[in-house]
Design a protein around this motif. Structure first.
Motif, PDB file in Angstrom:
ATOM      1  N   SER A  11       5.872  -6.873  -8.057  1.00  0.00           N
ATOM      2  CA  SER A  11       4.682  -6.074  -8.354  1.00  0.00           C
ATOM      3  C   SER A  11       4.891  -4.668  -7.811  1.00  0.00           C
ATOM      4  CB  SER A  11       3.440  -6.693  -7.708  1.00  0.00           C
ATOM      5  OG  SER A  11       2.372  -5.763  -7.661  1.00  0.00           O
ATOM      6  N   ASP A  12       4.820  -3.660  -8.686  1.00  0.00           N
ATOM      7  CA  ASP A  12       5.007  -2.278  -8.230  1.00  0.00           C
ATOM      8  C   ASP A  12       3.966  -1.883  -7.189  1.00  0.00           C
ATOM      9  OD1 ASP A  12       7.184  -1.926  -9.891  1.00  0.00           O
ATOM     10  OD2 ASP A  12       6.020  -1.032 -11.528  1.00  0.00           O
ATOM     11  N   GLY A  13       2.721  -2.323  -7.409  1.00  0.00           N
ATOM     12  CA  GLY A  13       1.669  -2.004  -6.451  1.00  0.00           C
ATOM     13  C   GLY A  13       1.923  -2.613  -5.088  1.00  0.00           C
ATOM     14  N   PHE A  14       2.360  -3.878  -5.054  1.00  0.00           N
ATOM     15  CA  PHE A  14       2.638  -4.547  -3.788  1.00  0.00           C
ATOM     16  C   PHE A  14       3.869  -3.948  -3.125  1.00  0.00           C
ATOM     17  CE2 PHE A  14       3.450  -8.841  -1.533  1.00  0.00           C
ATOM     18  CZ  PHE A  14       2.712  -8.421  -0.439  1.00  0.00           C
ATOM     19  N   ASN A  15       4.843  -3.513  -3.926  1.00  0.00           N
ATOM     20  CA  ASN A  15       6.009  -2.838  -3.358  1.00  0.00           C
ATOM     21  C   ASN A  15       5.577  -1.608  -2.564  1.00  0.00           C
ATOM     22  OD1 ASN A  15       7.651  -4.695  -4.640  1.00  0.00           O
ATOM     23  ND2 ASN A  15       8.280  -3.295  -6.278  1.00  0.00           N
ATOM     24  N   GLN A  16       4.656  -0.834  -3.136  1.00  0.00           N
ATOM     25  CA  GLN A  16       4.174   0.371  -2.445  1.00  0.00           C
ATOM     26  C   GLN A  16       3.472   0.014  -1.145  1.00  0.00           C
ATOM     27  OE1 GLN A  16       4.942   3.455  -3.292  1.00  0.00           O
ATOM     28  NE2 GLN A  16       6.088   2.674  -5.057  1.00  0.00           N
ATOM     29  N   ILE A  17       2.663  -1.040  -1.168  1.00  0.00           N
ATOM     30  CA  ILE A  17       1.966  -1.476   0.047  1.00  0.00           C
ATOM     31  C   ILE A  17       2.963  -1.890   1.121  1.00  0.00           C
ATOM     32  CG2 ILE A  17       0.478  -3.280   1.016  1.00  0.00           C
ATOM     33  CD1 ILE A  17      -1.051  -3.229  -1.686  1.00  0.00           C
ATOM     34  N   MET A  18       3.998  -2.614   0.733  1.00  0.00           N
ATOM     35  CA  MET A  18       4.993  -3.101   1.701  1.00  0.00           C
ATOM     36  C   MET A  18       5.804  -1.969   2.314  1.00  0.00           C
ATOM     37  SD  MET A  18       4.603  -6.365   1.981  1.00  0.00           S
ATOM     38  CE  MET A  18       6.095  -7.218   2.468  1.00  0.00           C
ATOM     39  N   ARG A  19       5.827  -0.812   1.647  1.00  0.00           N
ATOM     40  CA  ARG A  19       6.564   0.343   2.182  1.00  0.00           C
ATOM     41  C   ARG A  19       5.722   1.167   3.156  1.00  0.00           C
ATOM     42  NH1 ARG A  19       8.164   1.110  -3.670  1.00  0.00           N
ATOM     43  NH2 ARG A  19      10.206   0.101  -3.877  1.00  0.00           N
ATOM     44  N   THR A  20       4.439   0.885   3.253  1.00  0.00           N
ATOM     45  CA  THR A  20       3.555   1.683   4.109  1.00  0.00           C
ATOM     46  C   THR A  20       3.743   1.329   5.582  1.00  0.00           C
ATOM     47  OG1 THR A  20       1.721   0.095   4.036  1.00  0.00           O
ATOM     48  CG2 THR A  20       1.838   1.731   2.254  1.00  0.00           C
TER      49      THR A  20
END
Length: 198
Positions: free
Chosen positions: A89-98
């Motif tokens: 999930s692109d959205g979850f990828n972004q969250i995991m990078r925070t």
């Protein structure tokens, strides 16, 4: 004159024995392998709210391996690109990078550096070392399976491969958001193939 010839022959024999001894010691140098990132990947699994085991991976893993199979010793360094996280999930990828999770802006790499290798006969079975995530290091033990080395025609070189896994706690690395609903315990898996450098 005969005495000189005998003395010279004795010196030659002694020199030959020293060379043989030196050569046998030098022959046990470790071979160096570079990790083949096209056939190496790292992934982790965790329990999600008691509903299912979820798996996510990192798409880029690099590093090097020095291995002396005769003396059963060596050194392993693995670099995982934390920015390459792939959850599906692109959205979850972004969250995991925070900063709440891997904080890849400040800590783009996850590293593992070995401290010792354990063998059972010819088989590598365990690698102890330090795992560093978000600048925090803890000792971990990788349990090794499927360890194998062979000459690969496609590369024209020797290659080695193995699967490794280790259990860690997210909270040890400041990754503990949503614990205990999302499990603190995580299993990290690393599937490695490496090609002999020279």
């Amino acid at each position: 004159m005969p005495t000189i010839r005998i003395f010279t022959l004795q010196n030659l024999l002694r020199s030959s024995m020293l060379l043989l001894a030196f050569g046998s010691n030098g022959s046990s140098a470790a071979d160096r392998y570079l990790i083949d990132s096209e056939h190496t990947f790292s992934y982790f699994e965790y329990n999600h709210w008691g509903l299912s085991m979820q798996r996510s991976r990192f798409d880029i893993t690099t590093g090097s391996i020095e291995l002396d199979r005769d003396s059963q010793s060596g050194n392993i360094e693995i670099d995982i690109d934390a920015t390459s996280i792939s959850t599906g999930s692109d959205g979850f990828n972004q969250i995991m990078r925070t900063g709440e999770f891997f904080d890849t802006a400040n800590f783009p790499k996850i590293t593992f550096k070995s401290s010792s290798l354990q063998f059972d006969g010819p088989q590598l079975t365990q690698v102890d070392g330090d795992l560093t995530i978000k600048g925090i290091s803890h000792p971990v033990t990788l349990q090794i399976s499927n360890f194998n080395c062979r000459f690969m025609l496609i590369y024209g070189k020797q290659a080695c491969g193995a699967n490794g896994s280790a259990s860690i706690l997210r909270s040890d690395y400041k990754l503990g958001r949503y614990v205990p609903f999302v499990s603190d315990a995580v299993t990290l898996h690393i599937s490695v193939e490496a090609i002999k450098e020279y």
